[in-house]
Design an enzyme around this catalytic site. Structure first.
Site, short mmCIF file in Angstrom:
data_model
loop_
_atom_site.label_atom_id
_atom_site.label_comp_id
_atom_site.label_asym_id
_atom_site.label_seq_id
_atom_site.Cartn_x
_atom_site.Cartn_y
_atom_site.Cartn_z
N LYS A 61 0.03 18.52 6.58
CA LYS A 61 1.09 18.96 5.67
C LYS A 61 1.65 20.32 6.08
O LYS A 61 2.83 20.61 5.83
CB LYS A 61 0.58 18.95 4.23
CG LYS A 61 0.38 17.53 3.68
CD LYS A 61 1.71 16.75 3.64
CE LYS A 61 1.58 15.37 3.04
NZ LYS A 61 2.87 14.66 2.92
N TYR B 154 -5.99 17.06 6.57
CA TYR B 154 -4.86 16.72 5.69
C TYR B 154 -3.97 17.96 5.54
O TYR B 154 -2.74 17.87 5.65
CB TYR B 154 -5.35 16.23 4.32
CG TYR B 154 -4.20 15.94 3.37
CD1 TYR B 154 -3.31 14.90 3.64
CD2 TYR B 154 -3.98 16.71 2.23
CE1 TYR B 154 -2.22 14.65 2.79
CE2 TYR B 154 -2.90 16.46 1.38
CZ TYR B 154 -2.03 15.43 1.67
OH TYR B 154 -0.96 15.18 0.84
P1 NDP Z 1 0.58 6.72 -2.86
O1 NDP Z 1 -0.69 6.35 -2.19
O2 NDP Z 1 0.82 6.23 -4.24
O3 NDP Z 1 1.82 6.29 -1.94
C1 NDP Z 1 1.81 6.44 -0.56
C2 NDP Z 1 2.95 5.64 0.03
O4 NDP Z 1 2.96 5.85 1.46
C3 NDP Z 1 2.83 4.15 -0.22
O5 NDP Z 1 4.07 3.63 -0.60
C4 NDP Z 1 2.42 3.60 1.13
O6 NDP Z 1 2.98 2.31 1.31
C5 NDP Z 1 3.06 4.59 2.11
N1 NDP Z 1 2.35 4.61 3.38
C6 NDP Z 1 1.09 5.05 3.61
N2 NDP Z 1 0.74 4.83 4.89
C7 NDP Z 1 1.81 4.24 5.48
C8 NDP Z 1 2.06 3.76 6.79
N3 NDP Z 1 1.12 3.83 7.76
N4 NDP Z 1 3.26 3.20 7.06
C9 NDP Z 1 4.20 3.09 6.08
N5 NDP Z 1 4.03 3.55 4.83
C10 NDP Z 1 2.84 4.10 4.52
O7 NDP Z 1 0.64 8.32 -2.83
P2 NDP Z 1 1.75 9.38 -3.33
O8 NDP Z 1 2.90 8.72 -3.94
O9 NDP Z 1 1.02 10.40 -4.08
O10 NDP Z 1 2.14 10.02 -1.91
C11 NDP Z 1 3.47 10.15 -1.44
C12 NDP Z 1 3.59 11.43 -0.66
O11 NDP Z 1 3.34 12.55 -1.53
C13 NDP Z 1 2.59 11.57 0.50
O12 NDP Z 1 3.24 12.14 1.61
C14 NDP Z 1 1.55 12.54 -0.06
O13 NDP Z 1 0.90 13.25 0.95
C15 NDP Z 1 2.43 13.43 -0.90
N6 NDP Z 1 1.77 14.20 -1.94
C16 NDP Z 1 1.02 13.60 -2.92
C17 NDP Z 1 0.41 14.36 -3.89
C18 NDP Z 1 -0.46 13.78 -4.95
O14 NDP Z 1 -1.23 14.53 -5.59
N7 NDP Z 1 -0.40 12.50 -5.22
C19 NDP Z 1 0.57 15.82 -3.91
C20 NDP Z 1 1.33 16.35 -2.82
C21 NDP Z 1 1.92 15.57 -1.90
P3 NDP Z 1 2.23 1.05 1.97
O15 NDP Z 1 0.78 1.21 1.71
O16 NDP Z 1 2.86 -0.13 1.29
O17 NDP Z 1 2.60 1.13 3.40
C1 8X3 Z 2 -1.96 16.16 -2.38
C2 8X3 Z 2 -2.49 17.20 -3.30
O1 8X3 Z 2 -4.31 18.92 -3.71
O2 8X3 Z 2 -4.99 16.81 -2.76
O3 8X3 Z 2 -1.23 16.67 -1.33
O4 8X3 Z 2 -3.80 18.37 -1.44
S1 8X3 Z 2 -3.96 17.83 -2.76
#
Ligand code: NDP
Ligand code: 8X3
Length: 251
Positions: free
Chosen positions: A155, A151
């Protein structure tokens, strides 16, 4: 003239909150994700304020990505803002115990999916000599933590792609920047732990994590700066977090 933003991963978490926040700024929306029912519900809610189009595709499927974006209705064809947000962690294992399907998912979605969507949108921005791309990275793209290996690699790749995009698109007047959140309470950990909701909930216990709205508010700020201002790189933590591995919990 009203702007249009294309948001990937708009069915949940940061992407969904960003859609709600941008609608409040009168920005028309192209909402993307794999769960059409959620896209339709959000479209119904936000259509009261702005024009909303939904695109249901898996970012891993390059044919579907290009066909969806190339066949946008005329009124949505000029994409002013691209929020590359779709992505997840799949599993949390040592490198020796890692699952190959999880590795494929993270590299295919977080890295290659982001590239496919960008490749489909960038020519439209170049044609108009303007545009704004926001790549959602992570603190995992700046640091590596135990069991985060692939992961974190995905990133780190987003971090490098963000920098590369900014260099290559500079001559075309396109703004490119990344936002790297720390711990945000979304469905992220439910996906990482494959539906083990108790394990997921524990990630956010004992401190106040970021909410998706916190990141959405920052994205709203970033996209509403005057055009000569490009916020290039931003790390955002909850106050209780100092790094990937240092989080003060009161439990
Ligand atoms: P969620 O799981 O709530 O949202 C993830 C989103 O990505 C969903 O809308 C999902 O939609 C979409 N997605 C996942 N796989 C696919 C795919 N194969 N095709 C199309 N869409 C896809 O997580 P977050 O909102 O937390 O994550 C959003 C971003 O933020 C990500 O890039 C994550 O790595 C990043 N992030 C999150 C953090 C956290 O702590 N939550 C911290 C740092 C970064 P659907 O399933 O409908 O396709
Ligand atoms: C999502 C946050 O700390 O799990 O990117 O990497 S962490």
């Amino acid at each position: 003239m009203m702007k249009t933003a294309l948001i990937t991963g708009a069915t949940s978490g940061i992407g969904k909150s960003t859609a709600i926040a941008l609608a409040k700024h009168n920005i028309n929306l192209i909402l993307c994700g794999r769960r059409q029912n959620r896209l339709t519900d959000l479209q119904k809610e936000l259509s009261k304020t702005v024009s909303v189009h939904t695109l249901c595709f898996d970012v891993r499927d390059k044919g579907d990505v290009f066909s969806a974006i190339e066949n946008l209705p005329v009124e949505f064809r000029k994409v002013d803002i691209l929020i590359n947000n779709a992505g997840n962690a799949h599993g949390l294992s040592s490198i020796q115990d890692g699952n190959l399907d999880d590795w494929d998912a993270m590299m295919d979605i977080n890295v290659k999916g982001l590239l496919y969507v960008s490749k489909a949108v960038i020519p439209k921005m170049i044609k108009h000599k303007s545009g704004h791309i926001i790549n959602i990275g992570s603190i995992a793209g700046k640091e590596v933590y135990p069991n985060g290996n692939v992961y974190c690699a995905s990133k780190h790749a987003v971090d490098a792609i963000n920098k590369g995009m900014r260099i290559d698109l500079n001559q075309h007047g396109i703004r490119v920047g990344a936002i790297h959140p720390g711990l945000v309470e979304t469905e992220f950990s439910n996906v990482r732990f494959k539906g083990d909701d108790q394990k997921a909930d524990n990630v956010y216990k004992g401190y106040t994590p970021l909410l998706p709205k916190d990141i959405a508010d920052i994205i709203s700020f970033v996209v509403t700066r005057p055009y000569h201002v490009n916020i290039a790189d931003l790390i955002v933590f909850p106050t209780a977090q100092a790094s990937s591995t240092i989080v003060t919990k009161k439990i």
